[in-house]
Motif scaffolding. Structure first.
Motif, short mmCIF file in Angstrom:
data_model
loop_
_atom_site.label_atom_id
_atom_site.label_comp_id
_atom_site.label_asym_id
_atom_site.label_seq_id
_atom_site.Cartn_x
_atom_site.Cartn_y
_atom_site.Cartn_z
N ARG A 69 39.49 1.48 -37.14
CA ARG A 69 39.79 2.72 -36.45
C ARG A 69 38.68 3.03 -35.44
O ARG A 69 37.53 2.70 -35.66
CB ARG A 69 39.92 3.91 -37.43
N TYR A 102 40.88 11.50 -39.49
CA TYR A 102 41.30 11.11 -40.85
C TYR A 102 40.44 11.79 -41.91
O TYR A 102 40.95 12.36 -42.89
CB TYR A 102 41.25 9.59 -41.04
N GLN A 109 39.48 8.40 -34.35
CA GLN A 109 40.50 8.31 -35.38
C GLN A 109 39.89 8.53 -36.77
O GLN A 109 40.48 9.18 -37.63
CB GLN A 109 41.19 6.94 -35.30
N GLN A 158 49.01 8.97 -33.74
CA GLN A 158 48.12 8.22 -32.85
C GLN A 158 46.75 8.02 -33.45
O GLN A 158 46.16 6.97 -33.30
CB GLN A 158 48.01 8.95 -31.51
N TYR A 159 46.21 9.05 -34.13
CA TYR A 159 44.85 8.84 -34.66
C TYR A 159 44.86 8.02 -35.92
O TYR A 159 43.86 7.43 -36.31
CB TYR A 159 44.09 10.16 -34.85
N GLU A 203 40.58 9.52 -24.88
CA GLU A 203 40.44 9.79 -26.31
C GLU A 203 39.15 10.57 -26.59
O GLU A 203 39.14 11.54 -27.37
CB GLU A 203 40.44 8.47 -27.09
#
Length: 495
Positions: free
Chosen positions: A463, A471, A467, A5-6, A240
């Motif tokens: 993103r 990452y 996210q 998802q991220y 989120e």
């Protein structure tokens, strides 16, 4: 939230969202970036005012450098202080305080009776400039939807260069109408007007939804999201934000002690590097000393002031180009284009200054002056069309939400210290190694910066902020082998 998802943008907050930008987001961005307009005006106006205040304030080459660079020294500490308090006081409150400091600094410099007071009030003004540089991009990045974050954050750079262009027009206009020797104080005082507008405007703006959520004020975070997102996007993004903050809730008050974690230390130094290479290109020697340089290569005072307006105009035009390119190209690609292009232009200016004769038949070589101006314009095309816009955007994106204010402050502190040292040294370099030598030195630094760009700049396009945070944690913890973020595999329709 799962790793899939991220790494994959959602329909709601990612680049695949089809929702239009809410009008209120644009209002917030326009008001907040008045801080950028003031940043640009206050840094640009000194280039023309220096030509006229010298006799009255009895400036020497060294005190000329101090008057110019004292603002930058103050800006370094303004960035650090605002970054430290951004998490506790909020982005909005910091900007309101900075607006008041902008007004005080503008009036103080315009009334300064001698060089000591001028330097003092330039330091005060610098605190506001540095604070705005560290706070406004973060505020906009946190309040903007992910699919429009690049363009809206880059509005800050557009306002900076617009402020600089207005300063150049003001300088040339006052000189043409009344003579700069009598009116340089008015050149400096005009900055009070947008400072007051920023103060009034921010009174009616909300803080960012991420700051409200970080403080546990979820109802207010939801209210801001409802005013700045389409209805279908609000729930997903709030969830989120909450999930990311839940992971951080046991980590205590944000501080630079977090740098003991290896991945955060690496990330912080990448941020510092991104901030510093923008200044080590020598861009602000051109923005602050352009009339002085053009006079040094044979132009008259009037011609130099008028020609400097073209620097402001090309900066504004190319910033529009940069905003457009950010919708087409990745952040990493933009940094490489800007860094390589700027370095090539620095070599061009150095070569023109070194190889072309200063005089022909006892008269200044006019062509040499215009080729130096051409080199400046080409340099600013790469700087403002690629390097500067993406610098502010990357800095507003790469740091974790909980640490964004304090890490942004630290990175911008380093940026302003580099700017201060270069601006202080430039008049001395000009009088010792000459224009050619100064630009050859900047070109050599630019080549070293290009190595950093190739090895260290991450790709953050497409993103959400959450996210990006996940990452970069995995990349810098050596859990992800490739530097660029993976391309989206599929679109998640619901959370």
């Amino acid at each position: 939230m799962s790793k899939e998802q991220y790494l994959t943008p959602s329909r709601a907050s990612g680049p695949n969202s089809t929702s239009k930008t809410e009008p209120f987001v644009k209002v917030v961005a326009c008001i907040a970036t008045l801080g950028g307009l003031l940043f640009g005006y206050d840094t640009g106006v000194i280039s023309g005012a220096l030509l006229f205040m010298g006799d009255e304030l009895h400036l020497t080459p060294f005190t000329t450098g101090l008057v110019t660079s004292s603002l930058l020294f103050g800006a370094a500490f303004g960035a650090l202080i605002s970054g430290h308090f951004a998490a506790s006081a909020g982005r909005k409150k910091i900007i309101i305080i900075l607006a008041a400091i902008f007004a005080m600094g503008a009036m103080g410099t315009s009334l300064a009776p001698d060089v000591n007071w001028m330097i003092f009030f330039r330091l005060v003004l610098g605190v506001a400039v540095g604070g705005a540089a560290a706070t406004v991009p973060v505020y906009i990045a946190e309040i903007a939807p992910a699919n429009k974050r690049g363009q809206l954050v880059t509005l800050q750079e557009l306002m900076i260069v617009s402020g600089q262009m207005l300063a150049y027009i003001s300088n040339a206009g006052f000189n043409a109408a009344w003579g700069g020797h009598e009116t340089w104080r008015w050149m400096l005082a005009i900055a009070t007007i947008p400072a007051v507008a920023l103060w009034i405007g921010m009174m009616f703006m909300p803080d960012s939804p991420r700051w409200y959520a970080m403080k546990g004020r979820l109802a207010e975070a939801r209210q801001v999201l409802e005013r700045t997102r389409a209805k279908s996007d609000v729930e997903w993004e709030l969830t989120e934000i909450e999930e990311t903050l839940t992971e951080d809730e046991n980590k205590g008050k944000p501080s630079l002690r977090e740098l003991r974690k290896p991945w955060l230390l690496k990330l912080f130094f990448i941020g510092v590097g991104i901030a510093v290479i923008q200044q080590l290109s020598g861009v602000n020697t051109i923005m602050y000393y352009a009339p002085t340089m053009l006079k040094a290569v044979g132009m008259s005072t009037d011609a130099a002031l008028f020609a400097t307006i073209s620097n402001g105009a090309i900066s504004v035009i190319m910033t529009f180009v940069g905003i457009w390119l950010l919708g087409k190209l990745g952040r990493r690609t933009m940094v490489k284009i800007g860094q390589f292009g700027c370095t090539a232009c620095l070599l061009f200016i150095g070569c023109v200054s070194y190889f072309m004769p200063e005089t022909i038949g006892g008269q200044p070589d006019v062509m040499r002056g215009y080729l130096v101006l051409l080199g400046m314009l080409m340099f600013l095309s790469f700087q403002q069309g690629a390097l500067s816009p993406v610098t502010w955007l990357l800095l507003s994106e790469i740091f974790p939400t909980r640490l964004r204010g304090i890490f942004m402050g630290g990175a911008v502190f380093a940026m302003w210290i580099a700017n201060f040292l270069i601006s202080l040294a430039f008049p001395v370099l000009l009088s010792t190694v000459g224009l050619a030598g100064a630009f050859f030195i900047f070109a050599l630094i630019g080549l070293m910066g290009a190595v950093f760009v190739v090895k260290c700049i991450p790709e953050t396009r497409n993103r959400s902020l959450e996210q990006i945070e996940h990452y970069l944690h995995d990349w810098l913890s050596n859990d992800v082998e490739t530097r660029p973020m993976p391309a989206p595999k599929r679109e998640i329709k619901s959370h």
